[in-house]
Design a protein around this motif. Structure first.
Motif, PDB file in Angstrom:
ATOM      1  N   GLY A  83     -45.427 -95.622  -9.015  1.00 53.38           N
ATOM      2  CA  GLY A  83     -45.943 -96.498 -10.069  1.00 53.38           C
ATOM      3  C   GLY A  83     -45.398 -97.906 -10.002  1.00 53.38           C
ATOM      4  N   LEU A  84     -44.222 -98.086  -9.423  1.00 52.80           N
ATOM      5  CA  LEU A  84     -43.701 -99.432  -9.132  1.00 52.80           C
ATOM      6  C   LEU A  84     -44.442-100.021  -7.944  1.00 52.80           C
ATOM      7  CD1 LEU A  84     -40.083-100.757  -8.861  1.00 52.80           C
ATOM      8  CD2 LEU A  84     -41.522-100.783  -6.829  1.00 52.80           C
ATOM      9  N   GLN A  85     -44.570 -99.255  -6.872  1.00 51.72           N
ATOM     10  CA  GLN A  85     -45.165 -99.783  -5.643  1.00 51.72           C
ATOM     11  C   GLN A  85     -46.612-100.222  -5.845  1.00 51.72           C
ATOM     12  OE1 GLN A  85     -44.548 -96.926  -2.503  1.00 51.72           O
ATOM     13  NE2 GLN A  85     -42.330 -96.870  -2.832  1.00 51.72           N
ATOM     14  N   LEU A  86     -47.353 -99.495  -6.676  1.00 54.97           N
ATOM     15  CA  LEU A  86     -48.760 -99.815  -6.906  1.00 54.97           C
ATOM     16  C   LEU A  86     -48.956-101.178  -7.558  1.00 54.97           C
ATOM     17  CD1 LEU A  86     -49.872 -96.313  -8.205  1.00 54.97           C
ATOM     18  CD2 LEU A  86     -50.637 -97.395  -6.066  1.00 54.97           C
ATOM     19  N   LEU A  87     -47.928-101.693  -8.202  1.00 52.72           N
ATOM     20  CA  LEU A  87     -48.027-102.984  -8.879  1.00 52.72           C
ATOM     21  C   LEU A  87     -48.089-104.151  -7.894  1.00 52.72           C
ATOM     22  CD1 LEU A  87     -45.326-102.397 -11.633  1.00 52.72           C
ATOM     23  CD2 LEU A  87     -47.805-102.348 -11.959  1.00 52.72           C
ATOM     24  N   PHE A  88     -47.686-103.926  -6.653  1.00 51.71           N
ATOM     25  CA  PHE A  88     -47.553-105.026  -5.705  1.00 51.71           C
ATOM     26  C   PHE A  88     -48.845-105.303  -4.941  1.00 51.71           C
ATOM     27  CE2 PHE A  88     -43.237-104.259  -6.832  1.00 51.71           C
ATOM     28  CZ  PHE A  88     -42.650-105.509  -6.735  1.00 51.71           C
ATOM     29  N   SER A  89     -48.840-106.386  -4.201  1.00 52.64           N
ATOM     30  CA  SER A  89     -50.058-106.864  -3.535  1.00 52.64           C
ATOM     31  C   SER A  89     -50.538-105.931  -2.438  1.00 52.64           C
ATOM     32  CB  SER A  89     -49.818-108.256  -2.929  1.00 52.64           C
ATOM     33  OG  SER A  89     -49.282-109.143  -3.868  1.00 52.64           O
ATOM     34  N   ARG A  90     -49.586-105.453  -1.609  1.00 55.46           N
ATOM     35  CA  ARG A  90     -49.961-104.697  -0.421  1.00 55.46           C
ATOM     36  C   ARG A  90     -48.929-103.621  -0.124  1.00 55.46           C
ATOM     37  NH1 ARG A  90     -50.691-109.850   0.298  1.00 55.46           N
ATOM     38  NH2 ARG A  90     -48.520-110.063   0.949  1.00 55.46           N
ATOM     39  N   SER A  91     -49.394-102.579   0.562  1.00 56.30           N
ATOM     40  CA  SER A  91     -48.491-101.570   1.117  1.00 56.30           C
ATOM     41  C   SER A  91     -48.864-101.325   2.573  1.00 56.30           C
ATOM     42  CB  SER A  91     -48.590-100.261   0.333  1.00 56.30           C
ATOM     43  OG  SER A  91     -47.839 -99.236   0.976  1.00 56.30           O
ATOM     44  N   SER A  92     -47.846-101.126   3.399  1.00 59.34           N
ATOM     45  CA  SER A  92     -48.075-100.834   4.816  1.00 59.34           C
ATOM     46  C   SER A  92     -47.970 -99.339   5.107  1.00 59.34           C
ATOM     47  CB  SER A  92     -47.070-101.602   5.681  1.00 59.34           C
ATOM     48  OG  SER A  92     -45.739-101.239   5.343  1.00 59.34           O
ATOM     49  N   GLU A  93     -48.011 -98.503   4.060  1.00 50.83           N
ATOM     50  CA  GLU A  93     -47.925 -97.057   4.256  1.00 50.83           C
ATOM     51  C   GLU A  93     -49.239 -96.526   4.828  1.00 50.83           C
ATOM     52  OE1 GLU A  93     -46.982 -92.938   1.761  1.00 50.83           O
ATOM     53  OE2 GLU A  93     -46.956 -94.878   0.735  1.00 50.83           O
ATOM     54  N   ASP A  94     -49.174 -95.988   6.048  1.00 54.33           N
ATOM     55  CA  ASP A  94     -50.365 -95.432   6.718  1.00 54.33           C
ATOM     56  C   ASP A  94     -51.502 -96.438   6.776  1.00 54.33           C
ATOM     57  OD1 ASP A  94     -49.066 -92.971   7.072  1.00 54.33           O
ATOM     58  OD2 ASP A  94     -49.650 -92.314   5.064  1.00 54.33           O
ATOM     59  N   GLY A  95     -51.198 -97.650   7.187  1.00 53.56           N
ATOM     60  CA  GLY A  95     -52.207 -98.704   7.270  1.00 53.56           C
ATOM     61  C   GLY A  95     -51.851 -99.864   6.370  1.00 53.56           C
ATOM     62  N   ASP A  96     -52.839-100.682   6.064  1.00 52.19           N
ATOM     63  CA  ASP A  96     -52.628-101.836   5.195  1.00 52.19           C
ATOM     64  C   ASP A  96     -53.540-101.675   3.980  1.00 52.19           C
ATOM     65  OD1 ASP A  96     -51.749-104.253   4.229  1.00 52.19           O
ATOM     66  OD2 ASP A  96     -53.117-105.462   5.445  1.00 52.19           O
ATOM     67  N   HIS A  97     -52.936-101.546   2.808  1.00 52.83           N
ATOM     68  CA  HIS A  97     -53.707-101.237   1.607  1.00 52.83           C
ATOM     69  C   HIS A  97     -53.382-102.218   0.486  1.00 52.83           C
ATOM     70  CE1 HIS A  97     -54.682 -97.544   3.666  1.00 52.83           C
ATOM     71  NE2 HIS A  97     -53.388 -97.316   3.841  1.00 52.83           N
ATOM     72  N   THR A  98     -54.399-102.598  -0.269  1.00 54.11           N
ATOM     73  CA  THR A  98     -54.234-103.550  -1.367  1.00 54.11           C
ATOM     74  C   THR A  98     -53.881-102.804  -2.643  1.00 54.11           C
ATOM     75  OG1 THR A  98     -55.890-104.990  -0.377  1.00 54.11           O
ATOM     76  CG2 THR A  98     -55.363-105.369  -2.693  1.00 54.11           C
ATOM     77  N   GLY A  99     -52.836-103.294  -3.332  1.00 51.15           N
ATOM     78  CA  GLY A  99     -52.410-102.686  -4.575  1.00 51.15           C
ATOM     79  C   GLY A  99     -53.050-103.358  -5.778  1.00 51.15           C
ATOM     80  N   LEU A 100     -52.451-103.153  -6.938  1.00 58.24           N
ATOM     81  CA  LEU A 100     -52.964-103.755  -8.170  1.00 58.24           C
ATOM     82  C   LEU A 100     -52.751-105.261  -8.207  1.00 58.24           C
ATOM     83  CD1 LEU A 100     -51.744-101.065 -10.727  1.00 58.24           C
ATOM     84  CD2 LEU A 100     -54.094-101.425  -9.919  1.00 58.24           C
ATOM     85  N   ASN A 101     -51.833-105.753  -7.390  1.00 54.87           N
ATOM     86  CA  ASN A 101     -51.578-107.195  -7.257  1.00 54.87           C
ATOM     87  C   ASN A 101     -51.119-107.824  -8.575  1.00 54.87           C
ATOM     88  OD1 ASN A 101     -51.362-109.431  -5.560  1.00 54.87           O
ATOM     89  ND2 ASN A 101     -53.387-110.187  -6.114  1.00 54.87           N
ATOM     90  N   VAL A 102     -50.429-107.048  -9.377  1.00 49.85           N
ATOM     91  CA  VAL A 102     -49.805-107.596 -10.581  1.00 49.85           C
ATOM     92  C   VAL A 102     -48.576-108.423 -10.196  1.00 49.85           C
ATOM     93  CG1 VAL A 102     -48.627-106.994 -12.739  1.00 49.85           C
ATOM     94  CG2 VAL A 102     -50.627-105.682 -11.995  1.00 49.85           C
ATOM     95  N   LEU A 103     -47.867-107.930  -9.192  1.00 46.63           N
ATOM     96  CA  LEU A 103     -46.668-108.611  -8.694  1.00 46.63           C
ATOM     97  C   LEU A 103     -46.878-108.965  -7.218  1.00 46.63           C
ATOM     98  CD1 LEU A 103     -43.956-106.210 -10.189  1.00 46.63           C
ATOM     99  CD2 LEU A 103     -44.673-108.429 -11.108  1.00 46.63           C
ATOM    100  N   PRO A 104     -46.767-110.237  -6.849  1.00 52.71           N
ATOM    101  CA  PRO A 104     -46.898-110.604  -5.441  1.00 52.71           C
ATOM    102  C   PRO A 104     -45.768-109.995  -4.612  1.00 52.71           C
ATOM    103  CG  PRO A 104     -47.107-112.528  -6.865  1.00 52.71           C
ATOM    104  CD  PRO A 104     -46.614-111.421  -7.722  1.00 52.71           C
ATOM    105  N   GLY A 105     -46.132-109.451  -3.460  1.00 51.85           N
ATOM    106  CA  GLY A 105     -45.118-108.880  -2.579  1.00 51.85           C
ATOM    107  C   GLY A 105     -45.674-107.700  -1.809  1.00 51.85           C
ATOM    108  N   ASP A 106     -44.842-107.167  -0.915  1.00 55.18           N
ATOM    109  CA  ASP A 106     -45.250-106.098  -0.018  1.00 55.18           C
ATOM    110  C   ASP A 106     -44.391-104.857  -0.211  1.00 55.18           C
ATOM    111  OD1 ASP A 106     -47.232-107.648   1.446  1.00 55.18           O
ATOM    112  OD2 ASP A 106     -45.539-108.742   2.285  1.00 55.18           O
TER     113      ASP A 106
END
Length: 204
Positions: A83-106
């Motif tokens: 639930g913390l990680q989903l707030l950020f812009s992107r995740s590199s887990e198993d590819g490159d995925h866009t999050g909720l983009n509430v908080l800028p960062g990876d």
């Protein structure tokens, strides 16, 4: 308003979070209904599992919209683990995925280090930075419970409210105005975690 609401999108042990709030004297409702989420006084977004699956479920069920609206309204919000990680812009887990983009960062994977396993599992001490209301009355270097292979790297380091070492410091918690989020599990962190949940339930 609906008091404390825990978002159910099928990827967390929600009952354990609910029971933890009950133990500190605060009822919490578990729901997957966007309308109920939109009416929450305080919203909790837990999560265990893969980032890609989680963000897809939030969007498919249209829960991303009331979550964002809640945060933007200034009402208290708590993200836990995924639930913390989903707030950020992107995740590199198993590819490159866009999050909720509430908080800028990876969100990135821990690097391999001799003697340290990934995922990071178990108890680890926190170092607090600033005066986050979530940690009010909690002793420095208190230990909390982690289960994660990825961690957030905020674009704005000033939002980091606690760090832990594995083996170098990473963001264990973030705080921005009404938004609080922990990489660790307060509901699994015994008296220390319960104190944090009580703080969240009672923060103004």
């Amino acid at each position: 308003m609906a008091g404390i609401v825990i978002v159910d999108y099928g990827m967390a042990n929600l009952r354990s979070v609910q029971k933890a709030f009950e133990r500190v004297g605060h009822a919490a409702v578990i729901t997957s209904e966007p309308y109920v989420i939109s009416q929450a006084d305080r919203l909790v977004l837990p999560g265990v599992g893969a980032f890609q699956d989680a963000i897809a479920r939030l969007r498919e069920t249209h829960l991303d919209e009331p979550i964002n609206a809640h945060i933007n309204s200034g009402r208290p919000f708590l993200g836990i683990c995924l639930g913390l990680q989903l707030l950020f812009s992107r995740s590199s887990e198993d590819g490159d995925h866009t999050g909720l983009n509430v908080l800028p960062g990876d969100v990135v994977r821990f690097e391999n280090h001799p003697g340290l396993k990934v995922p990071h599992m178990g108890w680890n001490q926190l170092a607090f930075t600033g005066d986050c209301p979530l940690f009010r009355g909690i002793a420095p270097q208190s230990a909390v419970y982690f289960v994660h292979g990825y961690y957030a790297k905020p674009a704005d380091p000033s939002i980091v409210s606690a760090t832990a070492d594995y083996p170098t410091p990473f963001a264990a918690a973030v705080w921005r105005k009404n938004l609080y989020a922990t990489q660790f599990h307060p509901e699994k962190s015994q008296s220390v975690g319960l104190a944090m949940l009580k703080n969240f339930a009672e923060v103004c």
